[in-house]
Design an enzyme around this catalytic site. Sequence first.
Site, PDB file in Angstrom:
ATOM      1  CG  ASP A  81      37.843  38.723  40.610  1.00  0.00           C
ATOM      2  OD1 ASP A  81      37.772  39.004  39.394  1.00  0.00           O
ATOM      3  OD2 ASP A  81      36.835  38.496  41.296  1.00  0.00           O
ATOM      4  CB  SER A 107      40.029  47.278  47.533  1.00  0.00           C
ATOM      5  OG  SER A 107      41.139  46.661  46.948  1.00  0.00           O
ATOM      6  CB  SER A 119      36.979  46.377  51.583  1.00  0.00           C
ATOM      7  OG  SER A 119      37.217  45.241  52.387  1.00  0.00           O
ATOM      8  CE1 TYR A 120      35.391  41.898  44.309  1.00  0.00           C
ATOM      9  CE2 TYR A 120      37.510  40.886  44.764  1.00  0.00           C
ATOM     10  CZ  TYR A 120      36.335  40.943  44.036  1.00  0.00           C
ATOM     11  OH  TYR A 120      36.125  40.029  43.047  1.00  0.00           O
ATOM     12  N   PRO A 121      35.098  41.529  49.030  1.00  0.00           N
ATOM     13  CG  PRO A 121      33.013  40.461  48.827  1.00  0.00           C
ATOM     14  CD  PRO A 121      33.816  41.644  48.324  1.00  0.00           C
TER      15      PRO A 121
END
Length: 605
Positions: free
Chosen positions: A121, A154, A347-349
Amino acid sequence: MKRILNIAEKPSAARELSYALAARKNVKIREIGRRLRVYEFELDWDHEKVLMIFSSVAGHIKALDFHENYRNWNSCDQLALLDPTKTPIKEFVPEDKKFLEQALKNEAKNCCKLFLWLDCDSEGEKIAYEVLEICQQVNLSMRAPENVKRARFSAITPRDARNALQNLTQLHYPTISMVSTRQEIDLRAGAAFTRFLTKFVQDTFKIPLHGDKKVILSYGPCQFPTLGLVVDRLLTIRAFQPRLFYYLELKVRCKRSGAEELVLSWDRKHLFDRYCCALLYEICYSYLSQNHFESVVSDIKKTAKSRRRPLPLDTVELQRLASRVFRFSSDATMKAAERLYSEGYISYPRTETNTFPSTIDLFKLISLQQDDPRWGGFVQKMKEHWNDCSPRKGSKDDKAHPPIHPTKPAPKQGFPNKECEAIYELVTRRFLACCSTDAKGYETIVIVKVGFESFRIHGLSIEDAGYLEVYPYDHWSERTLPAELEIGMALDVISLMMKEGTDATMAEHIRKIQDREYVVKQGNCFYPMALGLALVEAFEACEAFLARPTCRSEQERDLRQISEGNRDASDVLYAALAAFSCNLQKLSTATNVLRQVFSVHFDCS
DNA sequence: GCAAGGTC
């Protein structure tokens, strides 16, 4: 053998990524002090055997603050804090991160390449850059771009980790510049307004605060729009006047099947005029009494209805859902989701994407769930009708991460805490629901006439539950009407009543919100709320638009243009600071207005 | 003594 340094954002990610890339038994662990571990393992990379050195930082390793000369509250004019030419700021490694910095340097010295595995991110991009800067101080080869790579993933799973390793990229400098700009705006605006407001209030008023806490009126570009939202809500609630309304209700029964009582609602919904409603009641009543208390089915409408399967899950929707279903705060939800992510379960939240990329292997992901006793049977059916699988496409795509989905089956013994258990189930059910089909059914509307007035009742029969079978968070309540109903049929009237109601439920909700969340009670007073109210009122009175709910989102939109390469960082920085300056000047020249607004809430000192 | 956003 070549040594490659790999850095993750937190210790647990370093551990899980290491185990995702190499078999557990091949990973050696080295302890640095008591707080940091380094994982070492051999790997084939770029046609040769290399030694991977995997460790982590813990969030940002650098902090931002004003130069020492301007940290004192009386060192300068508050307006100067918004002017980069007058008050320099600097980035530095704070005391409690020095240990990590040293460890990073020691490892970097012995490695020839640096792979940055920070979260994908914008903050992660910036932290990656902070790590790089530190490593470059001790290792000149890391100044060459070909020796520094960014790993993008991810989910912390073997598949994603290996994929990231085979598709290493470069740091995205526009994003780093965007985060730096945000940091600078937040620091400058926060300091300028906090100092101004705190000093003003301290000098002028006596504000009761519990304990020995010093009075600090902090301003933050995130805090205030939030406060503004809360205050807005409170003011609407205060202004709300409940009104009484009146309506008719008809109860009937079929002549043959008899037993079931049908309650019909009035097509006029409700009227606010009591006499008008009473008049219509009289007309209907005299009609019924002349017709042996019978009414006639004047129409039956049957329409196909469907309930659409949900969209793929993004972060905001996850928070909403968890709040609705489990009453979890968004904080608790994200904590559990982060943990599930770092252990490889989901997966990436943090994603804004609600549409699956075409490259994702949905069949494989769904198959992972086939042995779960809760939804394994449903998964089997999905696989049998695999051609029906076409998740809806949402309109949002952050181009970084897919929608949140499970990446490995739940552990047999369950999760360590109930939050993780709940969130995993939610994510999985939602994922299966997305890949399933719409629910289909029929709605029946029966219209009954009493003279000129019509009444109706709705029935619903579900023909194919579709996704609802695996997704208990949506309700579609079935309601069967007697099968014998047909147009022209006469029904026995049980009663016709005039009733009254009030739309005061909203006021009740609001009282709750006040009692529970928006007001902190200390003794007999509601200090924080009064203070918050006073601040918002004061800002509005001075036309300083600092607490408008849209403030932050507009700023974020401008910042995003930096990372998209459409706007210069300094351009955005100066524009934002100029707007804050303008607002600060409005406040400081209108202290009489401020004083007046505050004096409604507080005593003068 | 100030922010927000990472992580512990």
